[in-house]
Design an enzyme around this catalytic site. Structure first.
Site, PDB file in Angstrom:
ATOM      1  N   HIS A 145       2.664  -5.787   5.021  1.00 31.09           N
ATOM      2  CA  HIS A 145       3.460  -5.195   6.098  1.00 31.09           C
ATOM      3  C   HIS A 145       4.401  -6.195   6.762  1.00 31.09           C
ATOM      4  O   HIS A 145       4.632  -6.131   7.970  1.00 31.09           O
ATOM      5  CB  HIS A 145       2.559  -4.558   7.163  1.00 31.09           C
ATOM      6  CG  HIS A 145       2.014  -3.230   6.748  1.00 31.09           C
ATOM      7  ND1 HIS A 145       1.123  -2.516   7.522  1.00 31.09           N
ATOM      8  CD2 HIS A 145       2.217  -2.469   5.641  1.00 31.09           C
ATOM      9  CE1 HIS A 145       0.812  -1.385   6.922  1.00 31.09           C
ATOM     10  NE2 HIS A 145       1.469  -1.339   5.772  1.00 31.09           N
TER      11      HIS A 145
ATOM     12  N   ASP B  59       0.814  -1.216   0.000  1.00 31.74           N
ATOM     13  CA  ASP B  59       0.000   0.000   0.000  1.00 31.74           C
ATOM     14  C   ASP B  59       0.840   1.254   0.000  1.00 31.74           C
ATOM     15  O   ASP B  59       0.370   2.328  -0.339  1.00 31.74           O
ATOM     16  CB  ASP B  59      -0.928   0.009   1.216  1.00 31.74           C
ATOM     17  CG  ASP B  59      -0.168   0.103   2.521  1.00 31.74           C
ATOM     18  OD1 ASP B  59       0.973  -0.370   2.553  1.00 31.74           O
ATOM     19  OD2 ASP B  59      -0.710   0.640   3.495  1.00 31.74           O
TER      20      ASP B  59
ATOM     21  N   GLU C 274       1.537   8.171   6.894  1.00 34.87           N
ATOM     22  CA  GLU C 274       0.252   7.535   7.152  1.00 34.87           C
ATOM     23  C   GLU C 274       0.277   6.858   8.515  1.00 34.87           C
ATOM     24  O   GLU C 274      -0.596   7.080   9.342  1.00 34.87           O
ATOM     25  CB  GLU C 274      -0.056   6.527   6.047  1.00 34.87           C
ATOM     26  CG  GLU C 274      -1.504   6.061   6.003  1.00 34.87           C
ATOM     27  CD  GLU C 274      -1.725   4.782   6.783  1.00 34.87           C
ATOM     28  OE1 GLU C 274      -2.883   4.394   6.945  1.00 34.87           O
ATOM     29  OE2 GLU C 274      -0.745   4.181   7.250  1.00 34.87           O
TER      30      GLU C 274
ATOM     31  N   GLU D  85      -5.148   2.555  -1.168  1.00 33.35           N
ATOM     32  CA  GLU D  85      -4.570   1.922   0.013  1.00 33.35           C
ATOM     33  C   GLU D  85      -4.390   0.441  -0.272  1.00 33.35           C
ATOM     34  O   GLU D  85      -4.294   0.029  -1.422  1.00 33.35           O
ATOM     35  CB  GLU D  85      -5.506   2.130   1.222  1.00 33.35           C
ATOM     36  CG  GLU D  85      -5.525   3.550   1.732  1.00 33.35           C
ATOM     37  CD  GLU D  85      -4.368   3.869   2.646  1.00 33.35           C
ATOM     38  OE1 GLU D  85      -3.645   2.931   3.049  1.00 33.35           O
ATOM     39  OE2 GLU D  85      -4.169   5.049   2.962  1.00 33.35           O
TER      40      GLU D  85
END
Length: 868
Positions: A450, A313, A347, A374
């Site tokens: 992530h 993202d 972010e 996103e």
């Protein structure tokens, strides 16, 4: 029920005793209805040859209500009617059923009859066989006849051949479902298929991939790190300058580097306050040469979480936006309105830089709508999952312009319900800027989102192409449409929208959806009512089954398509939703609900099968075997496969904790590695690899300290209640955090104002707990009103850029000033997410011992508690 009770099979109806003059009204033990059968007929019906295949006829009695009348025959011995008990008479109809084999009951009857009848029976054998082949005669009511095929069946007995074959039915349904599943898979695959691109004026995914690879090569880019604040910003500015040199003379490009400071409170994750300082944004405005009064915003962010290259993202969204900017700037088509590109530098899961833009940047006043890219996964499909409420014109814009539509109002409602513990920049524009927008996200392969596997090579070029095509088309549509300038006229209710297998999107106002729902309910009630009062058909023939399956094809296909997308998004998310949400139960509940909905379409086939008992036993066996396999742990939830990794997420924080009393003296000090698992299994799978991580070192809540006395990065303590604390040496960062009380003063309104100053790394967390009898009335954060998190404590997330000054803030406490235990307890946690300070020898050694199917994200932090 009467039809079932009235069936007299075999010896229950035509036992040889029926022919006895002494008993012409045989009954069954459980049925006391008189059943007359002429003695001359029964022996003829129950005869067969002893050798070879047997073909015989069984006499069955079926009843239906008649007027009261006497029993009698038709004179020929072919049919017989009788009057039942009570006031209501019953008619007996003899129905012949031909069987190709002999049942055990019939065999016993035949042998017994032959023993009693003796040799005389053999002489009548040809006559009996001829009679067995004669057409059926409808009794009592007349002379209508019908022939039965040799393999036919009587409608009264399903066991005699009227039911569907279990094997054939199962095979047919399996093939039917396989065809549906194949179509769903093809539909989902075409969501990532690339169309023609690369020509001038079109989005070029190869160019966007080049941007992506350059950004991710920098490495993890946490806010406040040189990688994020200097290297990434420098690269973006270089590329924007090249685009400006290539731009058309019809357009004008303006560039601004913004470093805002601000604070806000939101109810995300139970409620907390965010404070950001000197965060870097890169803002680009593309507008017509003579200027524009209105603009549409394209938003992305280029920072990443710690220990992850953040290709999904973070980098890919800004890579797509860079290429969209290039295409629009070099296009020969003039724009009517401006397009503002915000390359957001922080972010950080709490949306600081977006808030800084809409509250401080002068270009924000031009924004009438925005598009945000996103991710909930890595690559794959990009789904529209949020739109501005009361702004259906944005949905219409997407429907009209998007080349590869993929949208669902279900996803929007699920995300906005708060079930998913995540948020996007959409929240800031909606809540603080009152700006409507479209939120897009990659949803495939969220297992590696992530993590260390979140690399550029795992982002499909086709996914980049799809996202770029859609964003470019929608931005161009809005920037050349008059709706943007007069958007307030189109605010008239919510929309229902969904795509049809990724081919096109259907959208209509929610009030139309309500009308459709009411009409469907009425039609269903009328149809079922009509079927209820119609005579029932005894056959389930092949034609009916084929038409039924054909009619269910489209709704079943779409249901599978939608369920597939839901599971693809939710399954990885539940792997990072904390220790309090059992994903097995959640997914099993969703799956059970979906299965009940889908199987309800075919439940009638169970009752149409020859043997309902065998069918139910087979389904029960499949369920039991699956249940045992799941409970036995056969399916290991994690994987380190390079092709499709599914890592277990673990946070390791090497922390030194210092507790101070009311006089400022240190009363306790300890150090250890604080361990948090991000899923329900906790450390159960890790303990065999690292035995010292077991229940003997479970972390205990410090009741007197905010958030149980641990350095939470975000207020997710209510989601992760299982954590471990492994003793380790103290940490000593080169840039230690400093926290001090600047002033303590009494206010005219009988409260105490405490002013603090904090310096330290780019990320810190501040916690406050008011003691009994005291309340936190005001502070200098957010909108001035303190916001508690779950549990009653106050949580403040702080982050800053490279050149930020010391953080100063104040709080006001209402209550008696002189309390033996003080008025409030405050704590400050400093998180070292970049540079050499993020590492320690103990942390590195423990991290190396984790199995390869796990992803331990590790950093150093400090935690200090004070009482005032």
């Amino acid at each position: 029920m009467f039809c079932f009770m009235a069936v007299c099979i075999g010896k229950s109806l035509c036992h040889t005793r029926l022919g006895s003059p002494a008993q012409d009204k045989p009954t069954t033990p459980s049925l006391r209805w008189p059943c007359h059968c002429p003695p001359t007929l029964c022996p003829k019906l129950f005869t067969a040859r002893r050798d070879g295949p047997i073909r015989r006829s069984l006499a069955l009695c079926s009843f239906r209500p008649l007027t009261r009348r006497r029993c009698g025959g038709d004179g020929g011995g072919r049919s017989w009617s009788c009057r039942g008990l009570g006031r209501l008479g019953w008619r007996v109809k003899l129905v012949a059923m031909e069987w190709g084999s002999e049942s055990a009951a019939v065999r016993r009857h035949r042998v017994g009859g032959e023993r009693r009848e003796g040799p005389a029976t053999a002489a009548a054998q040809p006559e009996r066989e001829a009679l067995a082949q004669e057409p059926l005669v409808e009794a009592c009511s007349g002379a209508r006849t019908r022939k039965r095929s040799p393999g036919g069946s009587g409608g009264a007995s399903r066991g005699a051949g009227t039911g569907l074959s279990e094997a054939r039915t199962a095979l047919g349904l399996a093939l039917y479902l396989l065809a549906l599943r194949t179509l769903v898979q093809l539909s989902l695959q075409q969501l990532v298929l690339r169309g023609a691109a690369g020509d001038r004026g079109e989005f070029d995914a190869s160019q966007a991939r080049d941007y992506l690879e350059h950004i991710t090569s920098i490495g993890p880019r946490t806010t406040g790190s040189p990688e994020n604040e200097i290297l990434t910003v420098r690269y973006l500015l270089e590329q924007i300058k090249l685009i400006e040199a290539q731009s058309s003379s019809l357009h004008m490009i303006s560039v601004d580097v913004q470093r805002p400071t601000g604070s806000f409170s939101i109810d995300f994750l139970g409620g907390f306050t965010s404070y950001y300082d000197n965060i870097t944004n890169v803002v680009v405005k593309l507008e017509p040469r003579d200027g524009a009064q209105h603009a549409v915003l394209a938003n992305c962010h280029f920072d990443s979480v710690a220990n992850s290259p953040g290709a999904s993202d973070d980098a890919v969204s800004c890579s797509v936006m860079l290429e969209v900017l290039r295409v629009l700037a070099t296009s020969s088509e003039a724009l009517h309105h401006a397009v503002v590109f915000l390359f957001n530098g922080a972010e950080e899961n709490v949306l600081q830089a977006s808030h800084g833009f809409i509250t401080q940047h002068p270009w924000a006043s031009l924004i009438r709508a925005f598009i945000n890219l996103e991710a909930a996964g890595v690559g794959g499909k990009e789904l529209v999952f949020q739109t501005g409420p009361e702004n259906p014109w944005l949905v219409q814009a997407y429907v009209s312009a998007a080349k590869h539509p993929f949208a669902s109002v279900v996803a929007q409602e699920v995300f906005q319900s708060g079930i998913i513990p995540s948020d996007t920049d959409f929240r800031i524009y909606r809540d603080f800027g009152n700006i409507p927008g479209i939120d897009l996200a990659f949803i495939e392969n969220g297992y590696i989102y992530h993590t260390k596997y979140d690399t550029a090579d795992r982002i499909l070029t086709d996914s980049i192409q799809r996202a770029g095509d859609n964003i470019l088309a929608v931005l161009k549509y809005l920037a050349t449409s008059e709706m943007l300038a007069t958007s307030s006229k189109y605010q008239h209710g919510n929309m229902v929208f969904f795509d049809v297998l990724g081919l096109f999107v259907i959208a209509y106002p929610s009030r139309v959806g309500s009308i459709i729902n009411y009409m469907v309910v009425m039609a269903a009630v009328l149809y079922l009512g009509k079927k209820l009062f119609q005579p029932r058909h005894k056959s389930a023939q092949g034609k009916f089954v084929a038409l039924y399956l054909l009619g269910m094809f489209v709704p079943y296909l779409y249901a599978l398509y939608l369920i597939w997308a839901v599971f693809e998004m939710f399954t990885p998310i539940l792997g990072r939703s904390g220790s309090e949400i059992p994903p097995d139960i959640v997914l099993a509940s969703i799956l059970a609900g979906c299965t009940m909905i889908l199987s309800s379409y075919f439940i009638n086939f169970i009752y149409l099968a020859k043997s309902t008992k065998k069918t139910m036993l087979s389904l029960t066996l499949v369920c039991a075997v699956t249940f045992l396999l799941v409970c036995s742990g056969t399916f290991f939830p994690y994987s380190s496969s390079p092709a499709s990794p599914k890592p277990k997420r673990v946070f390791l924080q090497h922390v030194t904790r210092v507790f101070h009393d009311l006089e400022g003296k240190v009363v306790r000090r300890d150090s250890g590695i604080w361990i948090n698992g991000f899923d329900y299994t906790g450390m159960s799978h890790i303990t065999p690899h690292i035995p010292e991580i077991n229940d003997t070192i479970r972390a205990h809540c410090e009741e007197d300290a905010p958030l149980c006395g641990f350095p939470w990065y975000l207020p997710v303590h209510f989601l992760i209640r299982k954590n471990w604390y492994l003793p380790a040496p103290e940490v000593s960062p080169r840039n230690p955090a400093h926290f001090r009380l600047i002033s303590k003063e009494q206010t005219p309104w009988d409260s105490v104002k405490l002013t603090f100053e904090a310096t330290g790394p780019s990320h810190m967390s501040f916690y406050v707990r008011a003691h009994k009898g005291s309340t936190l009335s005001q502070w200098s954060l957010g909108n001035g009103t303190p916001v508690t998190s779950k549990g009653g404590d106050y949580f403040v997330f702080y982050s800053h850029g490279l050149r930020a000054s010391a953080w100063q803030f104040w709080i006001e406490v209402q209550g008696p000033e002189e309390q033996p235990e003080g008025m409030v307890t405050v704590a400050i946690a400093a998180h070292y997410l970049s540079g050499e300070d993020k590492r320690s020898l103990s942390l590195d050694a423990l991290k190396e011992r984790f199995p390869d199917w796990s992803f331990p994200s590790a950093w150093v932090c400090t935690y200090n508690v004070f009482v005032f």
